[in-house]
Design an enzyme around this catalytic site. Structure first.
Site, PDB file in Angstrom:
ATOM      1  N   CYS A   1       5.522   2.437 -47.607  1.00 55.67           N
ATOM      2  CA  CYS A   1       6.758   2.655 -48.361  1.00 55.67           C
ATOM      3  C   CYS A   1       6.487   3.745 -49.395  1.00 55.67           C
ATOM      4  CB  CYS A   1       7.167   1.370 -49.077  1.00 55.67           C
ATOM      5  SG  CYS A   1       7.364  -0.018 -47.965  1.00 55.67           S
TER       6      CYS A   1
ATOM      7  N   ARG B   1       8.149   8.304 -46.004  1.00 57.36           N
ATOM      8  CA  ARG B   1       7.265   7.117 -45.903  1.00 57.36           C
ATOM      9  C   ARG B   1       8.037   5.847 -45.564  1.00 57.36           C
ATOM     10  NH1 ARG B   1       2.074   7.562 -48.329  1.00 57.36           N
ATOM     11  NH2 ARG B   1       2.027   5.303 -48.523  1.00 57.36           N
TER      12      ARG B   1
ATOM     13  N   TRP C   1       9.891   0.738 -45.833  1.00 50.43           N
ATOM     14  CA  TRP C   1       9.692   0.676 -44.388  1.00 50.43           C
ATOM     15  C   TRP C   1       9.410  -0.782 -44.121  1.00 50.43           C
ATOM     16  CZ3 TRP C   1      10.883   3.697 -40.512  1.00 50.43           C
ATOM     17  CH2 TRP C   1      10.413   3.374 -39.232  1.00 50.43           C
TER      18      TRP C   1
ATOM     19  N   ASN D   1       4.357  -1.920 -51.821  1.00 56.37           N
ATOM     20  CA  ASN D   1       4.060  -1.294 -50.531  1.00 56.37           C
ATOM     21  C   ASN D   1       2.912  -2.092 -49.946  1.00 56.37           C
ATOM     22  OD1 ASN D   1       3.647   0.384 -48.355  1.00 56.37           O
ATOM     23  ND2 ASN D   1       2.384   1.840 -49.490  1.00 56.37           N
ATOM     24  N   GLY D   2       3.069  -2.582 -48.701  1.00 58.07           N
ATOM     25  CA  GLY D   2       1.961  -3.297 -48.059  1.00 58.07           C
ATOM     26  C   GLY D   2       2.430  -4.621 -47.484  1.00 58.07           C
TER      27      GLY D   2
ATOM     28  N   GLU E   1      -1.350   9.428 -20.758  1.00 58.84           N
ATOM     29  CA  GLU E   1      -0.875   9.728 -22.116  1.00 58.84           C
ATOM     30  C   GLU E   1      -1.425  11.074 -22.575  1.00 58.84           C
ATOM     31  OE1 GLU E   1       1.290   9.069 -24.129  1.00 58.84           O
ATOM     32  OE2 GLU E   1       0.568   9.691 -26.093  1.00 58.84           O
TER      33      GLU E   1
ATOM     34  N   LYS F   1       0.969  14.192 -23.817  1.00 61.17           N
ATOM     35  CA  LYS F   1       0.831  14.879 -25.103  1.00 61.17           C
ATOM     36  C   LYS F   1       0.770  16.384 -24.898  1.00 61.17           C
ATOM     37  CE  LYS F   1       1.577  12.006 -28.005  1.00 61.17           C
ATOM     38  NZ  LYS F   1       2.409  11.416 -27.008  1.00 61.17           N
TER      39      LYS F   1
ATOM     40  N   GLU G   1       4.272  17.697 -23.812  1.00 60.37           N
ATOM     41  CA  GLU G   1       5.362  17.717 -24.802  1.00 60.37           C
ATOM     42  C   GLU G   1       5.012  18.541 -26.029  1.00 60.37           C
ATOM     43  OE1 GLU G   1       6.499  13.880 -26.237  1.00 60.37           O
ATOM     44  OE2 GLU G   1       4.473  13.138 -26.288  1.00 60.37           O
TER      45      GLU G   1
ATOM     46  N   HIS H   1      -7.253  11.218  -2.391  1.00 64.44           N
ATOM     47  CA  HIS H   1      -6.102  10.962  -1.494  1.00 64.44           C
ATOM     48  C   HIS H   1      -5.063  12.062  -1.601  1.00 64.44           C
ATOM     49  CE1 HIS H   1      -7.681   7.033  -0.485  1.00 64.44           C
ATOM     50  NE2 HIS H   1      -7.934   6.849  -1.779  1.00 64.44           N
TER      51      HIS H   1
ATOM     52  N   LYS I   1      13.294  12.315 -31.164  1.00 68.61           N
ATOM     53  CA  LYS I   1      12.394  11.222 -31.545  1.00 68.61           C
ATOM     54  C   LYS I   1      12.864   9.897 -30.946  1.00 68.61           C
ATOM     55  CE  LYS I   1       8.930   9.249 -33.391  1.00 68.61           C
ATOM     56  NZ  LYS I   1       7.642   9.452 -32.683  1.00 68.61           N
TER      57      LYS I   1
END
Ligand code: AGP
Length: 630
Positions: free
Chosen positions: A2, A35, A83, A109-110, A499, A503, A506, A522, A625
Site C-alpha cells: 500500500c 502501490r 491494495w 501496509n502489510g 512462459e 515473455k 510480448e 517429433h 493488462k
C-alpha cells in the site's frame, strides 16, 4: 503493498510555516497510487480532533470526496492508498481506521498474521469493529494499550510507548502510522518486514512507504531498519526499537527523479516487479501456516468436507496464468493424488467438459477481470462445480463470483507483462495443494512442514538470482538482433519454457516458441539450424536422474545441429557445461519448486533484450493488462 504518507509541519505564532498537511499527504498519495489503488483515505489533526475522509476506488474518488467535504487546515496528517489483503475494497475497509472513540487514527501496509486472536481478545473486552480488516484490529489494540497501560497520557511520549507495546504483540508484516488527537503535532510509525522511510525537512518532517511519498518536498531520507519505531514532530525524529531502546536510521540523499522514484529507482515497472518477486512470494506465504507446519487457509471459507470429496481439479486461466496452472498441475497431482486438468479458459466451455459436484474448478487470474476466465468459471458453476479463485486483485469479479478465493499478495502489478504475479500464483497453488493434501491425509504433516520450509527459502534464492543478473542481462543485450528463439523444458520445466517464450514474444516482439524437450524429435527439431538460439531449462541432477539425463541428451541433439544453447541449470550441475554456449546457474531447489527460480533468468533476458531494442517494456504494443473482452 500500500502507499503510506505521514507529515508534521510547524507553525510559528499560529502562522503556518510548513505546508498544509492535506496538500502534502495528497501529493504523496498521488505518487504512491501505483502501490495500491482500490481505496484511499486521509486523516488530519486540527482543533483537538481527528478529521478524516476515505473512499473505495481510485484516488480520484477521494479527491472528489474532499472537494465535497473539505478537511480543515492542519499541520499533521497521514494518508493511505490501499491494495487490499484482508477485506474487500470498500469505504469501510479503507484506511485510516479509528479507535479510542475517534481520537486515534491508524494506517497500515502489510499483513497482521495474528489479527484473528487479537480481535477475539479485544471483542471480549467489549471492542466493536466496523470493518473486516486486520488494520482496524491493530488500531484497537493500540488504543487499548494506550488507555490501559499508558492511562491515555500523551505527556511523556505516551503514543510512542503504546506503539512499542502494541508492536510487541503483532506478528507478520506491517508498516503502521498513528496519530492521536491529544498529541496533535506528532506522528508515530513502526515497521516490520515492510518498508518505511523518513523524509527530513526544515521545520517539517515526512514519512513514506517509499521516497515517492515526499520526494516533492525533500531529498534527505532516513531508511528505518527492522522492528523500529519512529516518532516525528516538525523538528525532531526519534527512533527506537520495539522495546524503547534508542536506535539509528541510515540517512541518505535521494538522487532519483520523481518518475523513477515511483519505480523504486528501476528503469521500468517491469524491472521493479521482477525485483519485487522475493517479496511477492514471501507475502503470499505469510500467515498461511502455523509454527507446526500446518496450513491455515481459513480465508478459503469452504466446508472442508466438500474439499475432501473432490475427485477432479480443473485449472482455468489464460496466458502467463495458464502456465502457472500448468506448473501447479505437477504439484497438485503429486501431493493430492487428484486428477488435474489445466485448460485455457477460452477453450474450456466449448469442449463440453465433464464437470460435476465433485469437481473443483480453480481459476488463476492476476486481474480477476479476464473475461475468458470469468465466463469459464460461470459455466463451471452452472455445471455444478465448486469454484476457487487464485487472484491478485482483492474484490475483483472472478473471486467475487467464486465459492472461495486464495489471494496472492504480490501487490499491484503495473507492467502489462506478468512476472511477480506468476510466481505468486504458483506459490498460492502450492499452498492450495498442500492444504488439500493435509485435509485428505495424502502426505504426512512432517513432509508438509518440510515442503513449506523449502518454500520459505525461495525468496532468498530468488534474491540471489537477481544479485547475479548481469550475466543474463548481457546475453539479452547481445541477442537484440535474434529473429527466433526456442525454449525447451521437461516436467515442470516445460511450462517454464512456455512462459519464457511468451515473455520474449510480448516484450521484444520476437518469434519464440516453447516446447516439451521430449517433443523435439517429433517434428520441431527440423527448426534447428546453425546459430539457432535455444534456451533449455534443465531439472536438478539431484532429482529423478532420468529427467536430468534426458534433458542433457536433448541439449546434445540440438547442439549437434548447430543450435546456440543457453542453459538454465542448478548450481553444481557440471554435466551441462560441455553442451552449452552459456550456462546460467540457479540455486538448488526441490524439483517441484524449481519453476519459482528457473523463470527469473528468462524474465530478465526478455526484459533486457526488449530494452536493447528500445521498446516500451511496461506497455508493449497490442497488449492490455486486463483482457476484459472474450
Ligand atoms: C502475461 O504476461 C500477459 N500479460 C497475459 O498473458 C496475462 O497473463 C493473461 O491475459 C491473463 O491475465 P490474468 O492473469 O489477469 O487473468
Amino acid at each position: 503493498m500500500c502507499g503510506i504518507v505521514g507529515y508534521v509541519g510547524r507553525s510559528s505564532n499560529g502562522e503556518h510555516i510548513g505546508h498544509n498537511a492535506l496538500d502534502v499527504v495528497m501529493e504523496g498519495l498521488r505518487r504512491l497510487e501505483y502501490r495500491g489503488y482500490d481505496s484511499a483515505g486521509v486523516a488530519v489533526l486540527a482543533d483537538g480532533e481527528i478529521s478524516f475522509r476515505k473512499k473505495s476506488g481510485k484516488l480520484s474518488n477521494l479527491i472528489t470526496e474532499l472537494d465535497e467535504h473539505p478537511l480543515p487546515e492542519s499541520l499533521t496528517g497521514i494518508g493511505h492508498t490501499r491494495w487490499a489483503t484482508h477485506g474487500g475494497p470498500t469505504d469501510q475497509n479503507a484506511h485510516p481506521h479509528l479507535a479510542d472513540g475517534g481520537k486515534l487514527a491508524l494506517i497500515h501496509n502489510g499483513i497482521i498474521e495474528n489479527f484473528a486472536e487479537l480481535k477475539l481478545e479485544l471483542v471480549r473486552k467489549g471492542v466493536t469493529f466496523l470493518s473486516e480488516t486486520d488494520t482496524e484490529v491493530a488500531a484497537a489494540l493500540l488504543a487499548d494499550i494506550f488507555r490501559t497501560k499508558l492511562n491515555g497520557d500523551v505527556s511523556d511520549g505516551g503514543l510512542t510507548k503504546a506503539m512499542q507495546l502494541a508492536c510487541q504483540r503483532l506478528e507478520g508484516a506491517f508498516t503502521l502510522l498513528a496519530v492521536h488527537a491529544d498529541q496533535p503535532d506528532v506522528v508515530v510509525a513502526a515497521r516490520r518486514n515492510s518498508p518505511l522511510v523518513v523524509g527530513l525537512g526544515d521545520g517539517e518532517n515526512f514519512l513514506g512507504s517509499d521516497v515517492s511519498g515526499f520526494i516533492d518536498y525533500t531529498r534527505r531520507a532516513v531508511e528505518l531498519g527492522q522492528d523500529q519505531i519512529v516518532t516525528i514532530t516538525a523538528d525532531t525524529v526519534e527512533i527506537t526499537d520495539f522495546f524503547g531502546a534508542p536506535a539509528q536510521g541510515k540517512e541518505y540523499h535521494v538522487d532519483w527523479d520523481p518518475e523513477s522514484a515511483e519505480k523504486g529507482g528501476f528503469s521500468s515497472f517491469m524491472e521493479k516487479e521482477i525485483h519485487d518477486q522475493p517479496d511477492a512470494v514471501a507475502q503470499t506465504l505469510l500467515g498461511r501456516s502455523d509454527i507446526h507446519g500446518k496450513l491455515t487457509l481459513d480465508e478459503l471459507r469452504v466446508d472442508v468436507e466438500l474439499l475432501k470429496d473432490i475427485d477432479k481439479i480443473i485449472v482455468l486461466a489464460c496466458g502467463t496464468s495458464f502456465y502457472a496452472g500448468q506448473v501447479a498441475k505437477y504439484a497438485l497431482e503429486h501431493w493430492c493424488r487428484i486428477a488435474t486438468e489445466v485448460e485455457l479458459s477460452h477453450e474450456f466451455r466449448y469442449r463440453d467438459p465433464i464437470v460435476d459436484g465433485n469437481t473443483l474448478v480453480v481459476s488463476i487470474s492476476q486481474s480477476g477481470e479476464t473475461m475468458d476466465t470469468l465466463m469459464a468459471v460461470r459455466y463451471a458453476k452452472e455445471q455444478g462445480a465448486k469454484t476457487l479463485s487464485i487472484c491478485n486483485t482483492n474484490g475483483s469479479t472472478i473471486p467475487r463470483e467464486s465459492d472461495a478465493v486464495l489471494y496472492t499478495h504480490a501487490g499491484p502489478e503495473i507492467a502489462v507483462a506478468s512476472t511477480k504475479a506468476f510466481l505468486a500464483q504458483i506459490t498460492a497453488a502450492y499452498l492450495l495443494g498442500l492444504y488439500l493434501a493435509q485435509l485428505r491425509g495424502n502426505i504426512f504433516q512432517g513432509q508438509i512442514k518440510d515442503i513449506l520450509a523449502d518454500l520459505g527459502k525461495i525468496p532468498a534464492k530468488i534474491q540471489r538470482i537477481l544479485e547475479n543478473e548481469e550475466q543474463i542481462k548481457e546475453l539479452g543485450r547481445s541477442m537484440a538482433d535474434a529473429k527466433s528463439v526456442l525454449f525447451l523444458g521437461r516436467h515442470v520445466g516445460f511450462p517454464v519454457a512456455m512462459e519464457g517464450a511468451l515473455k520474449l514474444k510480448e516484450l521484444a516482439y520476437i518469434h519464440a516458441e516453447g516446447f516439451a524437450a521430449g517433443e523435439l524429435k517429433h517434428g520441431p527439431i527440423a527448426l534447428i539450424e546453425e546459430g539457432q538460439p535455444v534456451f533449455v531449462v534443465v531439472p536438478s541432477p539431484r532429482g529423478r536422474d532420468s529427467l536430468h539425463s534426458k534433458v542433457v541428451s536433448n541439449i546434445q541433439e540440438v547442439r549437434a545441429r548447430g543450435a546456440k544453447t543457453i542453459v538454465i541449470a542448478e548450481e553444481g550441475d557440471e554435466a551441462v557445461k560441455a553442451y552449452a554456449e552459456h550456462v546460467f546457474y540457479i540455486p538448488e531447489a526441490p524439483t517441484l519448486l524449481a519453476p519459482l527460480l528457473a523463470t527469473v533468468p528468462l524474465q530478465i533476458f526478455a526484459l533486457e533484450l526488449a530494452q536493447a531494442k528500445g521498446y516500451d517494456v511496461d506497455q508493449p504494443r497490442n497488449l492490455a493488462k486486463s483482457v476484459t473482452v472474450e
